[in-house]
Structures are given as C-alpha cells and as structure tokens.
Enzyme design. Structure first.
Site, PDB file in Angstrom:
ATOM      1  N   SER A 146      47.375  38.985  43.069  1.00 32.03           N
ATOM      2  CA  SER A 146      48.320  39.945  43.639  1.00 32.03           C
ATOM      3  C   SER A 146      48.531  39.652  45.115  1.00 32.03           C
ATOM      4  O   SER A 146      47.866  38.782  45.683  1.00 32.03           O
ATOM      5  CB  SER A 146      47.820  41.372  43.430  1.00 32.03           C
ATOM      6  OG  SER A 146      46.819  41.642  44.379  1.00 32.03           O
ATOM      7  N   LYS A 147      49.418  40.417  45.690  1.00 34.16           N
ATOM      8  CA  LYS A 147      49.819  40.210  47.082  1.00 34.16           C
ATOM      9  C   LYS A 147      48.645  40.126  48.052  1.00 34.16           C
ATOM     10  O   LYS A 147      48.714  39.433  49.044  1.00 34.16           O
ATOM     11  CB  LYS A 147      50.697  41.379  47.513  1.00 34.16           C
ATOM     12  CG  LYS A 147      52.145  41.013  47.550  1.00 34.16           C
ATOM     13  CD  LYS A 147      52.892  42.086  48.278  1.00 34.16           C
ATOM     14  CE  LYS A 147      54.362  41.772  48.253  1.00 34.16           C
ATOM     15  NZ  LYS A 147      55.165  42.951  48.333  1.00 34.16           N
ATOM     16  N   ARG A 148      47.573  40.889  47.733  1.00 35.76           N
ATOM     17  CA  ARG A 148      46.506  40.884  48.736  1.00 35.76           C
ATOM     18  C   ARG A 148      45.768  39.553  48.797  1.00 35.76           C
ATOM     19  O   ARG A 148      44.958  39.329  49.684  1.00 35.76           O
ATOM     20  CB  ARG A 148      45.587  42.095  48.550  1.00 35.76           C
ATOM     21  CG  ARG A 148      44.628  42.037  47.464  1.00 35.76           C
ATOM     22  CD  ARG A 148      44.137  43.420  47.047  1.00 35.76           C
ATOM     23  NE  ARG A 148      43.899  43.360  45.637  1.00 35.76           N
ATOM     24  CZ  ARG A 148      42.790  42.885  45.128  1.00 35.76           C
ATOM     25  NH1 ARG A 148      41.804  42.494  45.905  1.00 35.76           N
ATOM     26  NH2 ARG A 148      42.645  42.808  43.815  1.00 35.76           N
TER      27      ARG A 148
END
Ligand code: GLU
Length: 480
Positions: free
Chosen positions: A244-246
């Site tokens: 994911s984005k993180r």
C-alpha cells in the site's frame, strides 16, 4: 476464441497491482491470439474519483498494454443492467426489497450489538406478489436483491486454486440494482462479462468472495460460466500484508515520474507471480507473450521488492542507446527547469553517457549533471572542509588552471597527462588536485571519471568553473 478483460473501477490512480492484473490479461490474450478488452466499471458514483479514468488509460498506454476493444464505460450501459435485474426477478432468482435505509441501519446496529454477522435478514423475500405490486404502485423505492439458494452449495473451479465451495446459507441476498436504478458491481460485472463474451475472468484474489454470487447469477441466467483465475496478492516489501501507499510509490504514473522505464516496470510486474522458468529475470514483452503460461502463475503472494525494480530499471537504462536515453531524459531536465537541449544534442548525449552506467532512474540525471548547465552549483560543505581548506591548495589550483590553458586538444588523455605531470613537478599526489578540482567543477566528491567529465565540459567551461569556484570558496573551506 479467448476474450479477456481488465475492468478497473475509477476510484483512484492505477495501482501496480491493477497493472499486473492488466498485464496478465493482456499477455494471455496475445499468447492465445485473443482479444483484450478494457472496461471501466464506473457505476458507483459515490466512489468515483475525477481524473482516474484518464490515469488508468494513460498508465496502460504507457506500459504498452493497448486494448483491442473498448474502453466500455458501464455508466453508458445502465439500461442493460436494469433489464437483466428485471429478468432475474421474473425468473424468480431476485426480488424487490422495500426496506428503507433506516431499517437497514437499525438492523446492522442490532446485529453488531448482539454479536451477529451483519447482513440483510431477507425480510422482503417473504412478500407476496400482491404486497409487492401494491408497494410499487405506492411509489415506495426499492432495490433488487439476489435470491440466493439457501439449501445449496455453490461450487466452482478456480483455474489456479482448484475447487471452491460455499454453502448457500452463508451467502447474502446482495443488492443487484440500487433504488436509484444503478447496478451494483456484481450485476454489471456479470452481465458485461457475459455480453462481452469474456472467456476467462482473471482478477485479483480479493474478488474470490464475490465469485459465488457471480456463479449463482450465471446459473440463474442460464449462461455458461467463464473460467475464473484469481491472481495472487502483491505483498509489501516486508512480506506482511498488501502493498500500500505507506510502503512507497504504488501508482504506475508515480513510477513513471520517478524515471522508471515502462519496459522495466512491465518486466518486474510480470515476475510478481509468474516465472518463465529457470532463473531468468530479464525478459522482453515479446518473449513474455511467447512464454506466458497461466498454469505457472503461483497461488501465493509475491513481495514487491523496490530494490529489484530499480535494479531492473538500471539494466534497461544501460541497454538503451544514448540518443534514446537523452530523449527520455528531456522531460526530467525540464521539470527541474533545465533546458537540456541548450547545449546541443551531441553534448547532451555525452553528458548522458557519463551517467548511463550509474543511474537507477531517469530522475537522477538532472541533479547529477546539473553542473553542465550552470556554474551556480552548491558545493558539498563537508567536501570543502576536507579538500579545500588549505591556502596552499588554492595556490596550486590557480597555477594548474594555467597549465590547462596550455592544452590544445582538450581530451581526457591530454588532461590526465597534464595533471599528472603538474602534480609531479609540484611534488604533490595527483589526488590532491583531483579531489578539489572535482568539487569545484561538479560540487561533489564522487561521480564519473574526472578527466572524462572535464573533456565533456570543455576547456573554457572547466577554466571558468575553476576560477569562479576558487573565488567563491573562502580559504577556510566555506563558501559564499
Ligand atoms: N471493478 C472491479 C475492480 O475494480 C473489477 C473486478 C473484476 O475484475 O471482476 O477491481
């Protein structure tokens, strides 16, 4: 005839996971001389993100995954879904539900209070035809829900995972058509897969729980099932959970912005779940088409290893012609406000070739080579302290500039001979010249071979940068 589709919802940018799904569908279509369809599933207006359709289409084109048919937009096909929902009602496989939002919310609250699984209690299943007709006449809004078989098992084959069975009683009477007349994902997806003649449904494995509903609908309509193949999830670099984005960049166009080449990203994504066999890692799109085999797609998730992607990218960058690389690099210079063409194509290519073997992404180029385009470069403070803090260094460098002036053919060989001879005459180690000169010319202590850099910079530029630089740096190793 193989017909596959990529069916993203425009709820945001194209994630690399979605791109991998598109790629496998595309490869499968090409391998089987079939058709790759692009279908935008845009019926959920609450989740629609402006710009995402453009992002998806641009990402696919950039990756070279051109579609043979479409894009179809489901929002333009609403009538079809309505007709099919009505068809299921008339066949007794779906029913009208008049429960209000309020009732459904209350129901969910009660269920969660008593620790029950949330879900519709199938209240309207029991309505008589008269009840339904009367409510319709009164204009009470309704949804259309699937009337799943409670006593039966839904069984289907997943191409990668084998037989999957679900008890009917575990399924919900999901909504097919919302009260505003818009279809849900399930209805539009199944109707379109059938009407578009999709033979293989290849999608992310998060859709496995939806598939029993789809299978039920196929049966209810009396349609032949496509082959389902649910693709393994892409895991974060630490192997824990979904990417994911993180964890960093996840959008296709973000990678483009970082200076990743499409062929590198495609190569990398292809191997996230599939292997051509052996330990081959570098493989072109054409070869992939030849070797792609859906049977060899694994069941387990694959880890998204950023380092491996950058390693692959550096491979593709190294193998480009310098002129192509120069063209690809232009927008990256432009973004930094550098007019890379100002020095002429030949010079630009020489600059690029100094870095071609060293970079991992195109976006590194402007910063690394900025000193070719301006004399106003920041010097590394630490480097100044280490190599330009002694007054004698300044004197030696000033004298060396004079030696440079004497070089008629400013080639790296001549520059090197001049420097080494000069150092010997002065009784200093060549390094005592090389380090400070590199700092004054490039701002840093590391980089391509100094003599090559100097040749590409040219005599005038080298002399000017050294003179200007010596003026800027104070004799205690600080700069103005
Ligand atoms: N619209 C769904 C998505 O966004 C498509 C799932 C499918 O391929 O059936 O992923």
């Amino acid at each position: 005839m193989v017909r596959v589709r990529f069916a993203p919802s425009p709820t945001g940018y194209l994630h690399v996971g979605g791109a991998r799904t598109a790629l496998y569908n595309w490869l499968f279509a090409k391998k089987n001389k079939g058709t790759f369809i692009l279908r935008i599933e845009d019926t959920d207006r609450t989740r629609y993100v402006p710009g995402s359709v453009e992002d998806i289409e641009e990402s696919l084109k950039w990756l070279g995954l051109n579609w043979d048919e479409g894009p179809y937009y489901q929002s333009e096909r609403i009538k079809l879904y309505r007709e099919h929902a009505e068809l299921l009602v008339s066949k007794g496989f779906a029913y009208r539900c008049f429960c209000s939002e309020e009732r459904l919310t209350k129901l969910r609250e009660e269920q969660s209070r008593s620790g029950l699984k949330p879900g519709y209690d199938r209240l309207c299943r029991g309505l008589t035809k008269e009840d339904v007709d009367s409510k319709v006449r009164q204009g009470i809004p309704y949804t259309i829900r699937l009337k799943v078989f409670l006593e039966r098992e839904i069984v289907f084959e997943d191409y990668l995972r084998g037989t999957i069975k679900v008890r009917g009683s575990e399924l919900e009477d999901i909504v097919l058509l919302k009260s505003d007349g818009f279809p849900t994902y399930h209805l539009a997806n199944v109707v379109d897969d059938y009407l578009m003649g999709v033979t293989h449904v290849m999608r992310a494995d998060e859709w496995i729980p939806s598939t029993p509903y789809h299978v039920f609908m196929y049966e209810a309509f009396g349609w032949q099932l496509p082959i389902f193949a649910h693709l393994p999830v892409i895991l974060a670099p630490d192997g824990k959970g979904k990417l994911s984005k993180r964890h960093g960049a996840t959008s296709v166009l973000e990678f483009r912005k970082m200076g990743v080449l499409p062929e590198a990203l495609v190569n990398f994504l292809a191997l996230l779940g599939w292997s051509p066999g052996g330990d081959r890692e570098i493989i072109s799109l054409e070869e992939m088409v030849e070797l792609f085999d859906l049977k060899k797609v694994g069941k387990r998730g694959s880890v998204f290893d950023f380092n491996k992607l950058f390693w692959m990218n550096s491979y593709y960058l190294r193998n480009k012609s310098v002129s192509e690389l120069a063209n690809l690099a232009l927008p990256f210079f432009e973004e930094k406000g550098i007019n890379a063409k100002s020095l002429g194509q030949e010079k630009l290519e020489k600059i690029i070739s100094l870095y071609q073997q060293r970079i991992k992404t195109l976006s590194e180029l402007p910063e690394l080579s900025m000193y070719f385009f301006t004399d106003d470069i920041p010097y590394d403070e630490e480097a100044l302290k280490n190599f330009l803090a002694k007054p004698e260094t300044f004197k030696i460098l000033e004298d060396f500039v004079k030696s440079l002036e004497g070089i008629t053919q400013f080639t790296k060989e001549n520059i090197e001979v001049t420097l080494r001879t000069f150092a010997e005459e002065r009784g200093v180690h060549p390094k005592e010249l090389i380090h400070p000169i590199r700092i004054l010319l490039t701002g840093r202590t590391v980089g391509p071979g100094l003599f090559e850099v100097m040749e590409v910079l040219g005599k005038d530029s080298c002399i000017r940068k050294l003179v200007v630089g010596l003026g800027r740096v104070k004799k205690d190793g600080t700069q103005d």
